[in-house]
Design an enzyme around this catalytic site. Structure first.
Site, PDB file in Angstrom:
ATOM      1  N   ARG A  37       0.822  -1.218   0.000  1.00  0.00           N
ATOM      2  CA  ARG A  37       0.000   0.000   0.000  1.00  0.00           C
ATOM      3  C   ARG A  37       0.852   1.262   0.000  1.00  0.00           C
ATOM      4  O   ARG A  37       0.459   2.281  -0.584  1.00  0.00           O
ATOM      5  CB  ARG A  37      -0.954  -0.016   1.195  1.00  0.00           C
ATOM      6  N   LYS A 197     -19.351 -16.176   2.519  1.00  0.00           N
ATOM      7  CA  LYS A 197     -20.763 -15.871   2.720  1.00  0.00           C
ATOM      8  C   LYS A 197     -21.460 -15.309   1.483  1.00  0.00           C
ATOM      9  O   LYS A 197     -20.935 -14.422   0.820  1.00  0.00           O
ATOM     10  CB  LYS A 197     -20.922 -14.900   3.893  1.00  0.00           C
ATOM     11  N   GLY A 348      -9.154  -8.256  -0.614  1.00  0.00           N
ATOM     12  CA  GLY A 348      -7.929  -8.486   0.139  1.00  0.00           C
ATOM     13  C   GLY A 348      -7.461  -9.923   0.177  1.00  0.00           C
ATOM     14  O   GLY A 348      -6.273 -10.215  -0.040  1.00  0.00           O
ATOM     15  N   GLY A 371     -13.586  -3.871  -0.048  1.00  0.00           N
ATOM     16  CA  GLY A 371     -14.973  -3.403  -0.075  1.00  0.00           C
ATOM     17  C   GLY A 371     -15.184  -2.289  -1.078  1.00  0.00           C
ATOM     18  O   GLY A 371     -16.236  -2.199  -1.711  1.00  0.00           O
TER      19      GLY A 371
END
Length: 393
Positions: A37, A197, A348, A371
């Site tokens: 990053r 999920k 990620g 996200g």
């Protein structure tokens, strides 16, 4: 088109408040474990240095509750000192007289990193008074923190509303590459979704039903779809509340002429076997629980990948963190990396997987947002992008 840092003129001597994403992993000794990053932000920082701007960097790190030494950005400042061609200073505050004094004496072409923005309550609350105090420190605001662009925080959203602004080079690259996938997909377009999920992927599944030709499903979420199709899944993880959603999704795909591919064999363990023996089976019966896709499924998915012109991948197809369940995700990563398709990966866990397998260089674009990339994919924009000024044509 949003205004980029390269559209800004007269940066010499100006104080540029640059918001980046330095939310890097560290061990208990505060050693940085992965500087990706930081490296991703370097092109924008170096450009501002070249323009002789006075660069003041803002970032968050983790989710601290007030001031926490373990969440300080000081180790990042040390890393920047080794990576930048200029003087790098650090200030252990974000607002206040000390920050003002440090900026006052900040020379052109040099960098000042401020402390973790989340040490202040006003950050997460998107408090405008807190944002005004930060805005008063600089002349121009540049947002290069794509990974947080879906959250309305003071340093990502409110600042852009208060100052002349632009996006950084990383943000520009993210928007350009993700927009290409959504707005003008090369066909056949194959999307691969994994993870645990179903509920966290509903919006992206719905979006992909509109624009993809084939959706490949793996990971624990596949078992909810398999059960919805009437197949045995043993003791595998299933979200019972989403079985009907999965069933309706399979119906919609068939009606729309889209393919949804699910695992046809599995790698799993017996939930009652203390030895944790790994089984390779066609059907998950009794107390068997699936944790990875089997060889036949890998071959099925690989054939689809080889015929694709564009691939989007989000979510590992097995519990890749454990070596005995990493084969499926590794083989999928290798297949995509070796394919001729334009390939984009987001999320990620997926990025961690391809890095651990050494296949990252084979992908055309690796999104830095988890996200954020998902929300951008669903909506075509993000709140912190929306508030950036448009490019003057």
């Amino acid at each position: 088109m949003k205004r980029t840092v390269k559209d800004l003129v007269g940066l010499k001597g100006k104080v540029v408040l640059l918001r980046v994403d330095f939310n890097v992993p560290m061990d208990e000794t505060r050693k940085i474990l992965d500087s990706t990053r930081i490296d991703n932000a370097l092109p924008t920082i170096n450009y501002l240095i070249e323009q002789k701007a006075r660069v003041v960097i803002l970032s968050h790190l983790g989710r601290p509750k007030g001031f926490e030494v373990q969440k300080s950005l000081w180790p990042v400042a040390m890393e920047l000192m080794n990576k930048l061609p200029c003087n790098v200073d650090f200030c252990n505050a974000v607002i206040g007289d000390e920050v003002k004094d440090r900026i006052k004496y900040l020379k052109e072409g040099n960098v000042l990193l401020l402390e973790n923005t989340r040490f202040y309550e006003g950050e997460d609350k998107c408090d405008m008074d807190f944002a005004r105090e930060i805005a008063a420190l600089g002349d121009i605001y540049v947002n290069d923190a794509f990974g947080t662009a879906h959250r309305k925080n003071a340093s990502t959203y409110a600042l852009a509303r208060l100052m002349p602004n632009a996006i950084g080079l990383l943000m520009e690259k993210e928007i350009e590459n993700l927009s290409k996938v959504i707005e003008n997909p090369k066909r056949p377009f194959v999307a691969i979704l994994g993870g645990a999920k179903v509920d966290s992927k509903i919006q992206i599944i719905d979006k992909l039903l509109e624009i993809a030709d084939t959706i490949i499903i793996g990971g624990a979420m596949a078992y909810t779809f398999l059960l919805a199709r009437g197949e045995m899944v043993g003791m595998s993880l299933v979200q019972n509340d989403y079985i009907e959603y999965a069933r309706q999704t399979l119906i919609k795909a068939e009606e729309a002429g889209k393919k949804i591919l699910l695992p046809i064999d599995h790698v799993g363990v017996s939930t009652s076997d203390r030895k944790s023996t790994v089984y390779k089976v066609k059907t998950l019966k009794g107390d068997l629980a699936g944790y990875d896709i089997g060889e036949e499924t890998i071959e099925l998915y690989r054939n689809e990948i080889n015929n694709a012109s564009q691939i989007f991948w989000n979510g590992p197809v097995g519990m890749f963190e454990k070596p005995e369940f990493a084969n499926g995700t590794k083989k999928i990563a290798e297949a995509i990396a070796n394919s001729n398709a334009y390939s984009v990966v987001g999320g990620g866990d997926t990025v961690s997987a391809i890095n651990s397998f050494g296949t990252a260089k084979g992908f055309d674009f690796i999104s830095t947002g988890g996200g954020a990339s998902m929300e951008f994919f669903e909506n075509g924009t993000l709140p912190c992008i929306e508030v950036i000024q448009e490019k003057i044509r």
